[in-house]
Design an enzyme around this catalytic site. Structure first.
Site, mmCIF file in Angstrom:
data_model
loop_
_atom_site.group_PDB
_atom_site.id
_atom_site.type_symbol
_atom_site.label_atom_id
_atom_site.label_comp_id
_atom_site.label_asym_id
_atom_site.label_seq_id
_atom_site.Cartn_x
_atom_site.Cartn_y
_atom_site.Cartn_z
ATOM 1 N N THR A 190 0.874 -1.239 -0.069
ATOM 2 C CA THR A 190 0.112 -0.124 0.010
ATOM 3 C C THR A 190 0.747 0.950 0.009
ATOM 4 O O THR A 190 0.193 2.204 0.176
ATOM 5 C CB THR A 190 -1.019 -0.065 1.307
ATOM 6 O OG1 THR A 190 -0.066 -0.159 2.373
ATOM 7 C CG2 THR A 190 -1.867 -1.327 1.234
ATOM 8 N N GLY B 264 -1.828 7.246 -1.344
ATOM 9 C CA GLY B 264 -2.500 8.537 -1.389
ATOM 10 C C GLY B 264 -1.988 9.281 -2.790
ATOM 11 O O GLY B 264 -2.599 9.970 -3.060
ATOM 12 N N CYS B 265 -0.747 9.379 -2.817
ATOM 13 C CA CYS B 265 -0.048 9.979 -3.825
ATOM 14 C C CYS B 265 -0.556 9.505 -5.303
ATOM 15 O O CYS B 265 -0.827 10.361 -6.102
ATOM 16 C CB CYS B 265 1.516 9.597 -3.918
ATOM 17 S SG CYS B 265 2.358 9.946 -2.410
#
Length: 273
Positions: free
Chosen positions: A206, A210-211
């Site tokens: 994971t 977010g990026c």
């Protein structure tokens, strides 16, 4: 002459390739847009953690952004890790000057483990000067709580609108639900509330999610998608990238997603039409 769909990422570098600028470039490219980057910091990190961070000088950050804007204007911009108050101030000044379209702000200020990544001065600069310029802000649950002091999503969204945000995506991927991940999208200063659900992917790979998500949203906005459609498409992209990379071992910690599970060639358009 035809042109590419251009996207600029303003963020830090991850030498291990899973997050930051490297993840942004992979994501933008896989979706079929032309990726550009202004680097705000160098990090020494890998899948197991971060050893060191060195901020870029504000001058070189300013020059990177200006050189891109003067020659290859982006159709969407994504900001990630802005490192410190000096860099945040430099980025804010150039975004104010250039008035970039489709600005997606990933307020990288609290990690998924809950650790603070930015000091209060840098956070204040981002909130006061960059949030009002944004088309979308994408805080995780820890960042939303830090920014607002509230735990309830609707209250968090209301306070973020008071801070100048137009659209807010509250990311719930760090919640305790192991089966479904739910993000909540608030459009047009809260006139629309949409719950976006995706099946959870059973994987430890994971790093950089977010990026990847914020870069995917910026890419679909550059391609002309509306906000809700861009976020839905980006959610599908990150879910499939997680699934495609779920069983692959890369490094000894949290590995990356598979950004190139179904890559597109660079798309282009005729600007005269």
């Amino acid at each position: 002459m035809r042109r590419y769909f251009t996207v600029l990422s303003i963020a830090g570098s991850d030498p291990s390739g899973g997050a930051g600028i490297q993840a942004d470039i992979k994501t933008i490219s896989a979706i079929g847009c032309y990726a550009m980057a202004a680097i705000t910091s160098l990090t020494a990190q890998n899948t197991t953690g971060v050893r060191a961070v060195m901020a870029a000088s504000p001058r070189i950050v300013i020059d990177q952004i200006d050189m891109i804007m003067e020659d290859i204007p982006p159709m969407a911009v994504k900001t990630g890790m802005l490192c410190n108050a000096e860099v945040a101030d430099a980025v804010a000044g150039r975004l104010e000057h250039h008035r970039c379209p489709n600005l997606v702000v990933d307020p990288v200020m609290v990690s998924t483990s809950g650790a603070r990544l930015l000091d209060d001065e840098a956070v204040d600069l981002i909130v006061r000067r960059i949030f009002p310029l944004s088309a979308l802000v994408t805080p995780n649950i820890y960042e939303a709580r830090t920014l607002t002091g509230e735990s309830a999503p609707d209250l968090q969204a209301r306070m973020l609108f008071d801070l100048g945000c137009r659209n807010v995506l509250l990311k719930g991927g760090d919640s305790e639900d192991n089966n479904v991940k739910t993000d909540i999208l608030y459009l047009d200063r809260g006139t629309q509330r949409i719950e976006l659900r995706a099946d959870a992917v059973d994987t430890s790979n994971t790093h950089g999610t977010g990026c990847t998500l914020s870069s995917a949203i910026a890419s679909y906005l550059a391609l002309g998608y509306g906000m809700a459609d861009a976020i839905n498409a980006a959610k599908l992209y990150i879910t499939e990238a997680l699934r495609a990379g779920a069983t692959i071992t890369t490094g000894h910690g949290h590995g990356p997603v598979n950004h190139f599970y179904a890559p597109h060639p660079l798309k282009n358009f005729n600007p005269d039409r």
